[in-house]
Write an enzyme that holds these catalytic residues in place. Structure first.
Site, PDB file in Angstrom:
ATOM      1  N   CYS A   1     101.286  43.444 102.504  1.00  0.00           N
ATOM      2  CA  CYS A   1     100.444  44.509 103.041  1.00  0.00           C
ATOM      3  C   CYS A   1     100.101  45.528 101.956  1.00  0.00           C
ATOM      4  O   CYS A   1      99.389  46.496 102.223  1.00  0.00           O
ATOM      5  CB  CYS A   1     101.148  45.202 104.208  1.00  0.00           C
TER       6      CYS A   1
ATOM      7  N   GLU B   1      95.259  42.816 103.694  1.00  0.00           N
ATOM      8  CA  GLU B   1      96.446  41.986 103.468  1.00  0.00           C
ATOM      9  C   GLU B   1      96.100  41.018 102.346  1.00  0.00           C
ATOM     10  O   GLU B   1      94.959  40.544 102.248  1.00  0.00           O
ATOM     11  CB  GLU B   1      96.780  41.205 104.742  1.00  0.00           C
TER      12      GLU B   1
END
Length: 537
Positions: free
Chosen positions: A481, A529
């Site tokens: 992330c 991401e």
């Protein structure tokens, strides 16, 4: 009080009295931003726009913290670039032959904007956007905006952009991260693939955390005296929502279009409860709203909602941090405690897990650095959390081992394996010690083992990487992330792998970076991401 006379002589304290503790004097020093933080990323982008030579010269002349503009000053600027990492614009401004960067939200490259400066930092200042004088018609389309708070709420940055443009910017985030943070030679970084889109661009967010601040001190003091005014309805000082752009102040928000319908439906009653009881709160708080399948919903009914788009009457909103949440991902069911981590965009979890599966088992026509290699039969899921990758990929492996440092996460993963009727001999979850995290899978065949890494934002660390290299899985898929810490870690993996001494009689092998891609878990925001695939060759 200082014990000084007018001449400045400081008398020693009386020996008969206890000496008060002296307060440490704050050093007037400026600290570099935390590596890989928002400020660190922005600082590098500012230096790149000014030119590194110019930035270094300004520092040498002690001018890097001496802005040529005043606070509250209004400027008309042309946006030079957009920071793909933050979604903010960077404009190059000049005054008295000095260059300075102005950082502004919600503006796009090439646009002519009017701003008001509100904070200074190193080589740049932050400014409020007052007006878009001349918009960029190729990028900006305000008809796309679906939120009445957009432009004031800090939650979204990209609602005025076509979705394909958002995906392009997120790809550029990955490009820039590996350029500036990986230390990998450019010829060893593969071309970044297009960003994988989210099936839902609105109504996707399954978790919302609005905030509110404590009642004013004057009200609290009046409460203690017993003469506080009776609260009838929502007082003007109470805001329940999210931060305003560029501030720590809270903006009152009654709905959020990127949240699921179930969450928005529950937000009103949650707000009403806070309003009715605000006089009882001594401090502010962060609320939790989480979309969940009904606990009594049958598995058979929910199997038909693999993309998470079940009917509203099959969903409830959980507001208790310790409550239990259920989600369907494909044909698998997951249950976890509401206050723990689970990905917040259910619609994107099938594209995410499918991409990871295809990276481990590439199609015959895919570009792969290794050909003719035996297919992996074993999976190690490090930082496994509640078991998303382990459970979704279990049908493709003979054995799966999920490893976590958190005992609570391991218990959740074990419950999820039972919930999906997975054989405990085939799929197991173990609490690994940080110093010996791979000890539990020493019997796995290394060449036929795939390793999935999905760490928190801070990334992994050198100790984990050393253990990973010693284990030597044939395929590694790193999901992150925070692409900047991922770039750092992948760079360290490649460097250490290339330097690792070979064993006598064994062909030296090293990891190579096969592919890089972004995946959009949070449409309308600058977040991306990142997925990196490495092979041992």
């Amino acid at each position: 009080m200082k014990l000084e006379d007018e001449a400045g002589y400081q008398h020693p304290p009386s020996p008969s009295k206890k000496q008060p503790k002296q307060k440490k004097q704050r050093k007037n020093t400026r600290h570099a931003p935390e590596p890989y933080s928002h400020d660190d990323i922005l600082s590098r982008e500012v230096s790149a726009l000014l030119g590194q030579e110019y930035a270094d010269a300004a520092k040498a002349q002690d001018l890097d913290y001496a802005p040529p503009f005043d606070l509250t000053q209004h400027l008309d600027l042309t946006v030079s670039a957009i920071s793909p990492s933050t979604g903010e614009s960077l404009s190059l401004a000049t005054s008295n032959n000095r260059k300075w960067v102005i950082v502004t939200p919600l503006s796009l490259p090439g646009e002519r904007i009017r701003v008001r400066i509100y904070r200074h930092s190193r080589l740049h200042s932050h400014a409020d956007l007052l007006e878009v004088i001349q918009p960029n018609p190729e990028w900006r389309d305000m008809s796309l905006v679906q939120c009445k708070y957009f432009g004031t709420c800090a939650g979204c940055q990209y609602q005025m952009l076509p979705y394909e443009k958002q995906l392009d910017l997120k790809r550029q985030t990955v490009v820039e991260a590996y350029k500036h943070y990986s230390s990998i030679p450019p010829d060893l970084v593969p071309s970044i693939r297009p960003t994988i889109g989210s099936p839902l661009q609105y109504g996707y967010r399954t978790k919302l955390t609005p905030h509110f601040q404590r009642p004013p001190f004057a009200f609290q003091k009046a409460q203690k005296r017993g003469d506080a005014p009776v609260i009838d309805g929502k007082p003007d000082w109470l805001n329940i929502g999210f931060h305003k752009v560029g501030t720590r102040h809270i903006l009152d928000i009654e709905e959020c279009p990127i949240a699921t319908p179930v969450i928005n439906k529950a937000l009103g009653p949650v707000r009403d409860n806070i309003i009715a009881n605000i006089a009882k709160f001594k401090n502010g708080a962060t609320l939790l709203l989480r979309d969940s399948l009904r606990p009594d919903a049958s598995a058979e009914i929910n199997k038909s909602v693999g993309n998470g788009a079940a009917e509203d009457d099959e969903h409830v909103c959980i507001t208790d941090q310790k409550g239990s949440v259920r989600e369907r991902v494909g044909d698998k069911l997951f249950q976890y405690t509401a206050g723990t981590f689970f990905q917040n965009n259910n619609s994107a979890l099938i594209p995410l897990t499918d991409y990871v599966r295809n990276a481990i088992f590439p199609p015959a026509d895919a570009k792969c650095v290794v050909t003719g290699q035996d297919k992996p039969t074993h999976l190690v899921d490090a930082y496994c959390g509640s078991g998303l990758f382990s459970i979704m990929l279990a049908p493709h492996f003979a054995r799966v081992a999920g490893i976590e440092l958190s005992a609570e996460s391991i218990r959740a993963a074990q419950r999820n394996a039972e919930l999906n009727a997975l054989n405990a001999q085939k799929v197991s979850f173990m609490a690994g010690d940080a110093a010996n995290i791979f000890d539990t899978v020493q019997d796995f065949p290394r060449d036929r083992t795939a390793l999935v890494i999905d760490p928190p934002r801070k990334g992994t660390d050198e100790r984990f990487i050393d253990q990973m290299l010693a284990f030597g899985a044939g395929t590694v898929v790193y999901v992150s992330c925070n692409v900047h810490t991922q770039a750092r870690d992948v760079g360290m993996i490649l460097k250490k792998s290339a330097e690792k001494p070979g064993q006598a009689g064994v062909v030296d092998r090293k990891y190579v970076l096969e592919s890089l891609s972004g995946l959009d878990l949070f449409p309308q925001t600058a977040h991306v991401e990142a997925i990196a695939v490495l092979r041992l060759v």
